[in-house]
Scaffold this active site. Structure first.
Site, PDB file in Angstrom:
ATOM      1  N   ASN A 126     -19.809 -39.690 -38.019  1.00 21.56           N
ATOM      2  CA  ASN A 126     -20.924 -40.454 -37.461  1.00 21.56           C
ATOM      3  C   ASN A 126     -21.745 -39.506 -36.590  1.00 21.56           C
ATOM      4  O   ASN A 126     -21.352 -39.190 -35.475  1.00 21.56           O
ATOM      5  CB  ASN A 126     -20.374 -41.618 -36.613  1.00 21.56           C
ATOM      6  CG  ASN A 126     -21.473 -42.382 -35.897  1.00 21.56           C
ATOM      7  OD1 ASN A 126     -22.648 -42.229 -36.219  1.00 21.56           O
ATOM      8  ND2 ASN A 126     -21.097 -43.190 -34.919  1.00 21.56           N
TER       9      ASN A 126
ATOM     10  N   LYS B  65     -24.553 -40.061 -35.288  1.00 19.41           N
ATOM     11  CA  LYS B  65     -25.371 -40.799 -34.296  1.00 19.41           C
ATOM     12  C   LYS B  65     -26.818 -40.287 -34.348  1.00 19.41           C
ATOM     13  O   LYS B  65     -27.307 -39.989 -35.433  1.00 19.41           O
ATOM     14  CB  LYS B  65     -24.768 -40.665 -32.899  1.00 19.41           C
ATOM     15  CG  LYS B  65     -23.271 -40.952 -32.896  1.00 19.41           C
ATOM     16  CD  LYS B  65     -22.695 -41.097 -31.515  1.00 19.41           C
ATOM     17  CE  LYS B  65     -21.186 -41.205 -31.607  1.00 19.41           C
ATOM     18  NZ  LYS B  65     -20.576 -41.713 -30.401  1.00 19.41           N
TER      19      LYS B  65
ATOM     20  N   HIS C  76     -20.980 -50.855 -34.405  1.00 19.30           N
ATOM     21  CA  HIS C  76     -20.545 -49.775 -33.510  1.00 19.30           C
ATOM     22  C   HIS C  76     -20.739 -50.222 -32.050  1.00 19.30           C
ATOM     23  O   HIS C  76     -21.720 -50.894 -31.732  1.00 19.30           O
ATOM     24  CB  HIS C  76     -21.347 -48.501 -33.799  1.00 19.30           C
ATOM     25  CG  HIS C  76     -20.773 -47.295 -33.136  1.00 19.30           C
ATOM     26  ND1 HIS C  76     -20.959 -47.028 -31.808  1.00 19.30           N
ATOM     27  CD2 HIS C  76     -19.982 -46.307 -33.613  1.00 19.30           C
ATOM     28  CE1 HIS C  76     -20.311 -45.910 -31.494  1.00 19.30           C
ATOM     29  NE2 HIS C  76     -19.709 -45.453 -32.578  1.00 19.30           N
TER      30      HIS C  76
ATOM     31  N   GLU D 202     -21.792 -48.751 -29.552  1.00 17.65           N
ATOM     32  CA  GLU D 202     -23.066 -48.354 -28.922  1.00 17.65           C
ATOM     33  C   GLU D 202     -24.163 -49.353 -29.282  1.00 17.65           C
ATOM     34  O   GLU D 202     -25.072 -49.599 -28.489  1.00 17.65           O
ATOM     35  CB  GLU D 202     -23.432 -46.917 -29.351  1.00 17.65           C
ATOM     36  CG  GLU D 202     -22.549 -45.901 -28.639  1.00 17.65           C
ATOM     37  CD  GLU D 202     -22.348 -44.594 -29.376  1.00 17.65           C
ATOM     38  OE1 GLU D 202     -23.059 -44.316 -30.355  1.00 17.65           O
ATOM     39  OE2 GLU D 202     -21.446 -43.837 -28.964  1.00 17.65           O
TER      40      GLU D 202
ATOM     41  N   GLU E  61     -12.045 -48.806 -32.541  1.00 18.96           N
ATOM     42  CA  GLU E  61     -12.665 -47.853 -31.626  1.00 18.96           C
ATOM     43  C   GLU E  61     -12.659 -48.418 -30.207  1.00 18.96           C
ATOM     44  O   GLU E  61     -13.595 -49.140 -29.824  1.00 18.96           O
ATOM     45  CB  GLU E  61     -14.104 -47.579 -32.058  1.00 18.96           C
ATOM     46  CG  GLU E  61     -14.222 -46.951 -33.428  1.00 18.96           C
ATOM     47  CD  GLU E  61     -15.435 -46.040 -33.499  1.00 18.96           C
ATOM     48  OE1 GLU E  61     -15.260 -44.869 -33.824  1.00 18.96           O
ATOM     49  OE2 GLU E  61     -16.546 -46.496 -33.205  1.00 18.96           O
TER      50      GLU E  61
ATOM     51  N   GLY F 178     -16.719 -40.942 -27.132  1.00 20.06           N
ATOM     52  CA  GLY F 178     -17.599 -39.965 -26.511  1.00 20.06           C
ATOM     53  C   GLY F 178     -17.182 -39.587 -25.099  1.00 20.06           C
ATOM     54  O   GLY F 178     -17.951 -38.973 -24.360  1.00 20.06           O
TER      55      GLY F 178
ATOM     56  N   SER G  79     -13.024 -39.979 -29.583  1.00 19.44           N
ATOM     57  CA  SER G  79     -12.712 -38.622 -29.103  1.00 19.44           C
ATOM     58  C   SER G  79     -11.667 -37.888 -29.948  1.00 19.44           C
ATOM     59  O   SER G  79     -10.867 -37.121 -29.419  1.00 19.44           O
ATOM     60  CB  SER G  79     -12.281 -38.663 -27.630  1.00 19.44           C
ATOM     61  OG  SER G  79     -13.343 -39.162 -26.834  1.00 19.44           O
TER      62      SER G  79
HETATM   63  C1  PEP Z   1     -17.939 -42.783 -32.717  1.00 19.81           C
HETATM   64  O1  PEP Z   1     -19.097 -42.641 -32.403  1.00 19.81           O
HETATM   65  O2  PEP Z   1     -17.632 -43.645 -33.552  1.00 19.81           O
HETATM   66  C2  PEP Z   1     -16.942 -41.936 -32.092  1.00 19.81           C
HETATM   67  C3  PEP Z   1     -15.671 -42.165 -32.325  1.00 19.81           C
HETATM   68  O3  PEP Z   1     -17.422 -40.939 -31.274  1.00 19.81           O
HETATM   69  P1  PEP Z   1     -16.567 -39.759 -30.594  1.00 19.81           P
HETATM   70  O4  PEP Z   1     -15.686 -39.179 -31.688  1.00 19.81           O
HETATM   71  O5  PEP Z   1     -17.588 -38.790 -30.108  1.00 19.81           O
HETATM   72  O6  PEP Z   1     -15.747 -40.366 -29.524  1.00 19.81           O
END
Ligand code: PEP
Length: 254
Positions: A10, A12, A98, A100, A170, A176, A216
């Site tokens: 992803n 983003k 997601h 976000e 998630e 992040g 992460s």
């Molecule tokens: C994500 O955006 O779905 C995600 C898991 O981001 P990150 O790996 O940066 O935590």
């Protein structure tokens, strides 16, 4: 039942056309050189790079996904993108719900359900994101939150449709932040999700659904997470932006 592992990148709101194409070329070269076939790899670039990335990976086995879509088929929704547009760019998957988007774009379980239904209707496979906030984990209501997200977001989804959905667990506090959930924490929620799916669908349908973890993941922690049978892959944000770290994560699935 063992399912094929699934790794999605992803990106983003990162990478313009040139960088997207360059990444796609490099990952394709690696994928073909090493004849990777034991996992599904999906790249989810921004809308503006979808078609260009598709051209670069077409025919390789690497798949294309989008990061979002609108729940209507077409119409007066300035700035929005619908499922058929994503399909016309070569997308096979679409990330839906997601955190976000829940946080910054006011997406709710109800709108996410509409998007999941529309994606399936139009032949796209949803990567449905669910997960608790830090407050919810501290309040010890993680399972209740996950259960509600599953019930609402999967409302009116048939058995057959369910098999096309990937569930991405998630935890919001891990996205992040550099603070990944421990394998034990992930395993416990993944087991809970599988148990709930088995209440909602026949066992063989529930067992085919891939439940992946996102939050992460990086080349250092990936191996330990992917070693667990309950973790069927990962949704990778930050660490998917560099080809080398993404490749290391792919290699951690062995
Ligand atoms: C994500 O955006 O779905 C995600 C898991 O981001 P990150 O790996 O940066 O935590």
């Amino acid at each position: 039942m063992s399912v094929k592992k699934f790794i999605a990148a992803n990106w983003k709101m990162n990478k313009g056309l040139v960088q997207s194409q360059q990444f796609a070329e490099e990952i394709r070269a690696y994928y073909e050189k090493h004849k990777i076939s034991h996992i599904d790899i999906v790249l989810c670039p921004p809308y503006t790079s979808l078609e260009a990335v598709h051209r670069k990976i077409n025919g390789s086995g690497i798949k294309l996904g989008a990061q979002n879509m609108h729940h209507e088929s077409m119409g007066a929704y300035t700035g929005e993108i619908c499922a058929s547009m994503l399909k016309s760019c070569g997308a096979e998957y679409v990330i839906i719900g997601h955190s976000e988007r829940r946080q910054y774009c006011n997406e709710t379980n109800a709108t996410i359900n509409k998007k999941v239904l529309k994606a399936l209707d139009e032949g796209l496979k949803p990567i449905l994101c669910i997960g608790e906030t830090l407050q919810e984990r501290e309040d010890k209501i993680t399972e209740g939150v996950i259960e509600e997200q599953l019930k609402s977001c999967l409302s009116h989804i048939s058995e057959e449709q369910m098999e096309s959905i990937v569930i991405a667990y998630e935890p919001v506090w891990a996205i992040g932040t550099g603070k990944n959930a421990t394998p034990h924490q992930v395993e416990s929620v993944h087991n809970f999700i599988r148990k709930k799916l088995k209440k909602m669908y026949p066992d063989d349908t529930a067992e085919k659904v891939r439940i992946i973890y996102g939050g992460s993941i990086n080349p250092e922690n990936a191996k330990e997470l992917f070693a667990l049978e309950t973790i069927n892959g990962g949704l990778i944000g930050g660490a998917s932006l560099e080809v080398q770290s993404f490749i290391e994560i792919i290699n951690s699935t062995h």
